[in-house]
Write an enzyme that holds these catalytic residues in place. Structure first.
Site, PDB file in Angstrom:
ATOM      1  N   LYS A 100      27.931  11.721 -11.682  1.00  0.00           N
ATOM      2  CA  LYS A 100      29.212  11.238 -11.153  1.00  0.00           C
ATOM      3  C   LYS A 100      29.966  10.396 -12.176  1.00  0.00           C
ATOM      4  CE  LYS A 100      29.405  13.006  -7.028  1.00  0.00           C
ATOM      5  NZ  LYS A 100      30.251  14.209  -6.880  1.00  0.00           N
ATOM      6  N   TYR A 137      22.138  11.697  -9.851  1.00  0.00           N
ATOM      7  CA  TYR A 137      23.451  11.794  -9.197  1.00  0.00           C
ATOM      8  C   TYR A 137      24.454  10.818  -9.833  1.00  0.00           C
ATOM      9  CZ  TYR A 137      26.664  11.566  -5.126  1.00  0.00           C
ATOM     10  OH  TYR A 137      27.747  11.583  -4.284  1.00  0.00           O
TER      11      TYR A 137
END
Ligand code: NAD
Length: 305
Positions: free
Chosen positions: A170, A166
């Site tokens: 991001k 993640y």
């Protein structure tokens, strides 16, 4: 009277708008006059399954007098992104802004992370941005106007245990923002990012006793501004949550200069404290700005150090 943000006549695609922050974006944009394409696959937090989340938000918008249409395309595929953009063009005949907000979690430490945990998360967050923006871009270029809002996270910008997939996705979105902001500026397309904190199913049990203060609506106000014509910011990362809005930026220091002869590893060891000092940093507007800084430090064409 203070200036007012309006999206009258504008068409905005919001990915992952069936729940949480994306839902708040869609409702706020519609309340400000936008026709909203509410995209959501409607799965669980890890991306499995599907539901009618997008249709529910469309019903809410219409009940409030707004204009919206649902899309259940998955942004995790190029075909899904193309269909989503097609939905905006077919329904409303134009596209003015994209807020890429869709997201899933597959939190594990790297030691326990499967290939699927990596690809599933990268596909929605990072590749998903390409899947939607590549078909959207020609429409924005042709009309000489566009706004793009990407959804990053403190996890990628500052780190968070157990979120390698993640966090990488991001942070990757910030790389995408940096480049698209340069490519879009001369076409009237501005590209910014948010790093939100909000009480949603994704942050269940994480925000403690202040949970109630983190209404996703706080985030939606910032995203709606960034998606509007009134926004003139480009290449900015705004951190927003609980009513606080700040700026996150990437800076670079003049650093240490070891002279024209290549330094030895021992020289680097000896200089490490000076290399890591944060004084005198600048916030470059592009990679070229860092080259200018290096030239200055070296006493090059931009002036003596
Ligand atoms: P959420 O789970 O409520 O919303 C995410 C939405 O994305 C869901 O409705 C989901 O169905 C949708 N989605 C997932 N995969 C999709 C796909 N392939 N195609 C289309 N839609 C898809 O979570 P949220 O907290 O509202 O998160 C919204 C965004 O904000 C995410 O990108 C998340 O990573 C980011 N974010 C949230 C927080 C926070 O504090 N909540 C913090 C940092 C970043």
């Amino acid at each position: 009277m203070s200036a007012r943000v309006t999206l009258d006549g504008r068409v905005v695609v919001v990915t992952g708008a069936g729940n949480g922050i994306g839902r708040a974006h869609a409702l706020t944009l519609a309340a400000r006059g936008a026709s909203v394409v509410v995209n959501d696959l409607g799965g669980t937090v890890d991306g499995s399954g599907s539901s009618g989340a997008a249709q529910q938000v469309v019903a809410e918008i219409r009940a409030a007098g707004g204009t919206a249409v649902a899309s259940t395309d998955s942004v995790a595929t190029a075909a899904g992104g193309a269909d989503l953009v097609g939905r905006a063009i077919d329904t409303y005949g134009r596209l003015d802004a994209v807020i890429h907000n869709a997201g899933i979690l597959r939190d594990r430490t790297l030691a326990k992370m499967s290939d699927e945990d990596v690809s599933a998360v990268l596909d929605v967050h990072l590749a998903g941005a390409f899947h939607v923006l590549r078909p959207a871009w020609p429409h924005l270029v042709a009309q000489g106007y566009g706004r793009i809002v990407l959804t990053s996270s403190s996890s990628g910008l500052f780190g968070n245990f157990g979120q390698a997939n993640y966090g990488a996705a991001k942070a990757g979105l910030i790389g995408l923002m940096n480049v698209l902001a340069l490519e879009g500026a001369r076409r009237g397309i501005l590209v910014n990012a948010i790093a939100p904190t909000a009480a949603t199913r994704m942050t269940e049990n994480l925000l403690g006793e202040l949970t109630d203060r983190f209404d996703p609506q706080h985030v939606a106000a910032v995203a709606t501004f960034l998606a509007s014509e009134q926004c003139q910011l480009n290449r900015h990362i705004l951190t927003v949550g609980g009513g606080r809005v700040g700026r996150i930026f990437l800076g670079v220091t003049p650093g240490w200069y070891g002279g024209p002869t290549p330094a030895s590893p021992d020289d680097v060891l000896g200089a490490v404290d000076e290399i890591c000092r944060l004084d005198d940093f600048i916030v470059p507007d592009s990679g070229a700005d860092e080259v200018t800084l290096i030239q200055r430090v070296l006493g090059g064409p931009s002036g003596p150090s």
